[in-house]
Design a protein around this motif. Structure first.
Motif, short mmCIF file in Angstrom:
data_model
loop_
_atom_site.label_atom_id
_atom_site.label_comp_id
_atom_site.label_asym_id
_atom_site.label_seq_id
_atom_site.Cartn_x
_atom_site.Cartn_y
_atom_site.Cartn_z
N ARG A 1 -11.22 10.45 1.26
CA ARG A 1 -11.49 11.89 1.41
C ARG A 1 -11.91 12.22 2.83
O ARG A 1 -12.85 11.62 3.37
CB ARG A 1 -12.59 12.29 0.43
N LEU A 2 -11.20 13.16 3.46
CA LEU A 2 -11.56 13.63 4.80
C LEU A 2 -12.57 14.76 4.68
O LEU A 2 -12.55 15.53 3.72
CB LEU A 2 -10.32 14.11 5.55
N ARG A 3 -13.44 14.87 5.66
CA ARG A 3 -14.50 15.87 5.60
C ARG A 3 -13.97 17.30 5.72
O ARG A 3 -14.59 18.24 5.23
CB ARG A 3 -15.52 15.61 6.71
N ARG A 4 -12.86 17.46 6.40
CA ARG A 4 -12.28 18.79 6.58
C ARG A 4 -10.77 18.68 6.61
O ARG A 4 -10.23 17.59 6.72
CB ARG A 4 -12.79 19.42 7.89
N ASN A 5 -10.11 19.81 6.50
CA ASN A 5 -8.66 19.83 6.59
C ASN A 5 -8.24 19.53 8.02
O ASN A 5 -8.55 20.28 8.95
CB ASN A 5 -8.13 21.20 6.15
N SER A 6 -7.54 18.42 8.21
CA SER A 6 -7.15 17.97 9.54
C SER A 6 -5.65 18.03 9.77
O SER A 6 -5.21 17.73 10.88
CB SER A 6 -7.65 16.53 9.77
N GLY A 7 -4.87 18.37 8.77
CA GLY A 7 -3.43 18.42 8.92
C GLY A 7 -2.74 17.22 8.30
O GLY A 7 -3.34 16.14 8.14
N HIS A 8 -1.46 17.40 7.98
CA HIS A 8 -0.70 16.36 7.27
C HIS A 8 -0.61 15.08 8.07
O HIS A 8 -0.83 13.98 7.55
CB HIS A 8 0.69 16.90 6.95
N SER B 1 0.86 -1.19 0.00
CA SER B 1 0.00 0.00 0.00
C SER B 1 0.89 1.23 0.00
O SER B 1 1.88 1.28 0.73
CB SER B 1 -0.91 0.03 1.24
N VAL B 2 0.53 2.21 -0.81
CA VAL B 2 1.25 3.49 -0.85
C VAL B 2 0.27 4.57 -0.40
O VAL B 2 -0.74 4.81 -1.06
CB VAL B 2 1.79 3.80 -2.25
N VAL B 3 0.55 5.20 0.73
CA VAL B 3 -0.32 6.21 1.32
C VAL B 3 0.23 7.59 0.98
O VAL B 3 1.40 7.89 1.26
CB VAL B 3 -0.42 6.04 2.84
N ILE B 4 -0.63 8.44 0.38
CA ILE B 4 -0.19 9.76 -0.08
C ILE B 4 -1.16 10.82 0.46
O ILE B 4 -2.25 10.99 -0.09
CB ILE B 4 -0.14 9.84 -1.62
N PRO B 5 -0.79 11.53 1.52
CA PRO B 5 -1.63 12.66 1.96
C PRO B 5 -1.57 13.79 0.94
O PRO B 5 -0.51 14.09 0.39
CB PRO B 5 -0.99 13.08 3.30
N MET B 6 -2.72 14.43 0.70
CA MET B 6 -2.78 15.50 -0.29
C MET B 6 -3.62 16.65 0.22
O MET B 6 -4.68 16.45 0.80
CB MET B 6 -3.40 14.99 -1.60
N VAL C 1 -5.09 10.27 0.15
CA VAL C 1 -5.91 10.86 1.21
C VAL C 1 -6.05 12.35 0.95
O VAL C 1 -5.08 13.12 1.07
CB VAL C 1 -5.28 10.62 2.60
N ASP C 2 -7.25 12.76 0.56
CA ASP C 2 -7.52 14.18 0.33
C ASP C 2 -7.84 14.84 1.66
O ASP C 2 -8.84 14.52 2.30
CB ASP C 2 -8.68 14.37 -0.64
N ASP C 3 -6.99 15.76 2.08
CA ASP C 3 -7.11 16.41 3.38
C ASP C 3 -7.93 17.70 3.28
O ASP C 3 -7.46 18.78 3.62
CB ASP C 3 -5.71 16.70 3.94
N GLY C 4 -9.15 17.56 2.79
CA GLY C 4 -10.04 18.72 2.69
C GLY C 4 -9.56 19.77 1.71
O GLY C 4 -9.64 20.97 1.99
N SER C 5 -9.08 19.34 0.56
CA SER C 5 -8.56 20.28 -0.43
C SER C 5 -9.65 21.22 -0.94
O SER C 5 -10.83 20.85 -1.02
CB SER C 5 -7.96 19.52 -1.62
N ARG C 6 -9.21 22.43 -1.30
CA ARG C 6 -10.15 23.43 -1.81
C ARG C 6 -9.99 23.64 -3.31
O ARG C 6 -10.68 24.48 -3.90
CB ARG C 6 -9.94 24.76 -1.07
N LEU D 1 4.23 8.45 1.36
CA LEU D 1 4.90 9.26 0.34
C LEU D 1 4.17 10.58 0.18
O LEU D 1 2.93 10.61 0.15
CB LEU D 1 4.91 8.50 -1.00
N ASP D 2 4.92 11.68 0.09
CA ASP D 2 4.31 12.97 -0.19
C ASP D 2 4.02 13.09 -1.69
O ASP D 2 4.70 12.46 -2.52
CB ASP D 2 5.21 14.11 0.26
N ALA D 3 3.06 13.94 -2.03
CA ALA D 3 2.62 14.04 -3.42
C ALA D 3 3.52 14.93 -4.27
O ALA D 3 3.40 14.92 -5.49
CB ALA D 3 1.19 14.58 -3.47
#
Length: 344
Positions: free
Chosen positions: A73-80, A12-17, A47-52, A99-101
């Motif tokens: 997708r997270l419901r709101r921006n919660s931090g990296h 699994s490759v986890v990428i916060p965005m 993982v979409d961290d509440g992107s605008r 991994l960072d995007a």
């Protein structure tokens, strides 16, 4: 369902965005060939961290052609770190890479990480930045200062120049899931667990597109979170300040008695003014430090989740044909196509 998937998914490759729409085409173009060449079952948990911006739409567009791409997708921006936690907790692979995007950490290193983990029999493989010439002088110096301070304050055997680019085994993931950490700092938390580890060195690249998501404000917040979560040094600092002020007060008392016995006359308001200012300043510092820790205790007692998942594309894809959607409290999962239509 998740246990069955974890037995068949190797990686699994986890990428916060967060607002990374501009870099997604380049990320997919480099990451997918690397993972396909591994010849293993894998998933990519974005993982979409509440992107605008259009991050979610861009991910779903790529997901139509890349079935291994999973959108969380997270419901709101919660931090990296919270977004990273959500991805690590929901990943199902036997090995999990974070991994960072921005492509500053090259995806091509993942193959080397997986090889080292298998051949050396370790549970953690750190990606260590051997060359940071693409970063600014300020960024390099602040990073060096951060690792230096953490080694002395926290006492963790922290790999030098190792950020959040690492590979973890399923055993490490399960331990992390059971920890009661509300705001984990993984670059300190993972080394503190003591799992066998190895390092893979690489040259850090320039950001592929977009703007950095770690300005000075966020870097200072990370340094404070690291210190407060893993060390009582600020409390000890408050204790030493209190003892120093007490000793200074004793010295002023002795000085006042000597002056009184000698018959000399001095303005009394000066010493009073200085003493009040000194004691008040130290008390305020101590109260501020204690208040921050009390606030953390309060947040822990409340036990509020650090993130709220609004949608996981894997849930929709794994739904049996003809089955009715399962209600998940207020976290109802919309259909994959409907989300694409709304966001697109």
């Amino acid at each position: 369902m998740e246990s069955a998937l974890s037995r068949t998914t190797t990686l699994s490759v986890v990428i916060p965005m967060f607002n990374e729409a501009a870099v997604i085409p380049a990320l997919v173009a480099r990451l997918r060939p690397v993972l396909d060449a591994l010849a293993v079952d894998y998933e990519v948990v974005a993982v979409d961290d509440g992107s605008r911006d259009d991050t979610v739409s861009a991910l779903f567009d790529r997901g139509r052609e890349w079935p291994q791409l999973r959108v969380l997708r997270l419901r709101r921006n919660s931090g990296h770190q919270a977004a990273l936690t959500a991805g690590l907790h929901r990943a199902v692979g036997q090995w999990v890479v974070s991994l960072d995007a921005d492509l500053q950490d090259p995806p091509e290193t993942i193959a080397e990480m997986l090889r080292v983990a298998r051949e050396d029999g370790v549970d953690v493989v750190y990606g260590v930045r051997a060359d940071r010439s693409t970063d600014t002088m300020f960024k390099r110096n602040t990073a060096r200062g951060y690792y230096w301070a953490m080694r002395r304050l926290v006492g963790v055997d922290l790999p030098a120049q190792a950020g959040d680019f690492r590979l973890l085994s399923r055993d490490v993931i399960e331990v992390l899931r059971r920890l009661p950490e509300r705001a984990p700092v993984y670059r300190l938390l993972v080394p503190s667990l003591g799992f066998p580890s190895a390092e893979v060195r690489y040259d850090r690249e320039a950001r592929a597109a977009g703007e950095t998501k770690y300005p000075l404000r966020r870097m200072m917040a990370l340094a404070w979170e690291s210190t407060a979560n893993f060390s009582a040094a600020p409390l000890r600092l408050a204790t030493w300040l209190g003892m120093s002020s007490f000793l200074l007060c004793l010295a002023l008392i002795v000085f006042g008695m000597v002056v009184h016995v000698s018959g000399a006359t001095i303005p009394g308001w000066t010493s009073m003014f200085v003493a009040v200012l000194l004691l008040s300043g130290v008390q305020l510092i101590c109260l501020g430090l204690l208040g921050d820790y009390v606030g953390r205790i309060y947040a822990t007692v409340q036990n509020r989740p650090a993130f709220h998942i609004g949608f996981d594309s894997r849930d929709e894809r794994d739904e049996p044909a003809g089955a009715k959607p399962v209600a998940r409290g207020d976290d109802r999962t919309p259909s994959f196509d409907s989300v694409v239509a709304v966001r697109g």
